[in-house]
Design an enzyme around this catalytic site. Structure first.
Site, PDB file in Angstrom:
ATOM      1  N   HIS A 117       0.838  -1.200   0.000  1.00 18.26           N
ATOM      2  CA  HIS A 117       0.000   0.000   0.000  1.00 18.26           C
ATOM      3  C   HIS A 117       0.873   1.250   0.000  1.00 18.26           C
ATOM      4  O   HIS A 117       0.622   2.210  -0.721  1.00 18.26           O
ATOM      5  CB  HIS A 117      -0.925   0.014   1.222  1.00 18.26           C
ATOM      6  CG  HIS A 117      -1.854  -1.159   1.282  1.00 18.26           C
ATOM      7  ND1 HIS A 117      -1.511  -2.324   1.925  1.00 18.26           N
ATOM      8  CD2 HIS A 117      -3.086  -1.340   0.773  1.00 18.26           C
ATOM      9  CE1 HIS A 117      -2.510  -3.192   1.806  1.00 18.26           C
ATOM     10  NE2 HIS A 117      -3.479  -2.619   1.120  1.00 18.26           N
ATOM     11  N   GLU A 118       1.924   1.216   0.834  1.00 20.25           N
ATOM     12  CA  GLU A 118       2.848   2.346   0.907  1.00 20.25           C
ATOM     13  C   GLU A 118       3.552   2.547  -0.432  1.00 20.25           C
ATOM     14  O   GLU A 118       3.644   3.671  -0.942  1.00 20.25           O
ATOM     15  CB  GLU A 118       3.884   2.095   2.008  1.00 20.25           C
ATOM     16  CG  GLU A 118       4.928   3.196   2.129  1.00 20.25           C
ATOM     17  CD  GLU A 118       6.079   2.834   3.062  1.00 20.25           C
ATOM     18  OE1 GLU A 118       6.753   3.758   3.524  1.00 20.25           O
ATOM     19  OE2 GLU A 118       6.298   1.628   3.312  1.00 20.25           O
ATOM     20  N   ARG A 119       4.037   1.462  -1.004  1.00 23.88           N
ATOM     21  CA  ARG A 119       4.773   1.554  -2.271  1.00 23.88           C
ATOM     22  C   ARG A 119       3.889   2.070  -3.389  1.00 23.88           C
ATOM     23  O   ARG A 119       4.322   2.861  -4.228  1.00 23.88           O
ATOM     24  CB  ARG A 119       5.346   0.186  -2.625  1.00 23.88           C
ATOM     25  CG  ARG A 119       6.457  -0.240  -1.694  1.00 23.88           C
ATOM     26  CD  ARG A 119       6.784  -1.708  -1.843  1.00 23.88           C
ATOM     27  NE  ARG A 119       7.833  -2.093  -0.906  1.00 23.88           N
ATOM     28  CZ  ARG A 119       8.071  -3.341  -0.539  1.00 23.88           C
ATOM     29  NH1 ARG A 119       7.333  -4.336  -1.019  1.00 23.88           N
ATOM     30  NH2 ARG A 119       9.036  -3.614   0.311  1.00 23.88           N
TER      31      ARG A 119
END
Length: 202
Positions: A58-60
């Site tokens: 999700h962060e990436r």
């Protein structure tokens, strides 16, 4: 666990000066015998790293989307500049070398949009490389203006400083490219094995 930070016993914080992303407030936090209630535990004890890892993609993905947009802003600024800036009586865009640099960065940027639906590890790694290409292009095409923090090249210069801050978080691109290839190898082996099974020959 949730640890209160401001004015909490055992917590000390020091602001870190970084090259870019000034608004992020990057801070060094030191915890020394900090006591928090048991009720501050999030999830099950000992599973913290697993929880962190479930958020990696999700962060990436969010980093990649933002970085890709920033790359487009850098290239758009350079494009607008070379259309109006004149050298030797002609707009810069009339110079073949300028068009070549725009085309090279533009091709990488447009291909990045196709990655937005693909493997997240490769997407995030590629996003940083594309941003670097577009930021380099913008600064170089702005010339001396691209090296100043004020005036026409201020936006290009700022984006150029932000490049490392886009390439490092969410795992560096070297780690992500290696992970991406390992995932592809795993997938390849699984698909090959499935093709070789008796059921696939029916």
């Amino acid at each position: 666990m949730v640890v209160p930070l401001k004015d909490y016993p055992g917590v000390s914080m020091r602001r870190l000066k970084v090259a870019g992303q000034i608004a992020a407030g990057t801070t060094y936090i030191e915890l020394d015998d900090v006591q928090v209630p048991v009720s501050n535990l999030i999830g099950q004890e000992g599973l913290g790293m697993r929880y962190v890892m479930t958020n990696f993609n999700h962060e990436r993905l969010s980093i990649a989307v933002g970085v890709t947009r920033t790359a487009r802003v850098a290239l758009a600024a350079a494009f607008a500049y070379v259309l109006k800036r004149e050298a030797f009586g002609k707009p810069l865009v009339d110079q073949p070398i300028v068009r070549h640099r725009l085309a090279k960065a533009g091709a990488r940027l447009e291909s990045q949009w196709a990655w937005l639906g693909g493997p997240t590890t490769m997407l995030k790694a590629q996003a940083g490389l594309v941003l670097r290409e577009c930021a380099d292009t913008a600064v170089l095409l702005f010339g001396g203006n691209g090296y100043t923090r004020t005036g026409q090249g201020a936006l290009a210069e700022m984006i150029y400083r932000e490049v490392p801050g886009a390439r490092i978080p969410g795992s560096s691109e070297d780690v992500l490219l290696d992970l991406g290839v390992r995932q592809l190898v795993k997938l390849y082996k699984a698909k090959t094995k499935a093709l070789e099974s008796p059921a696939s020959k029916l």
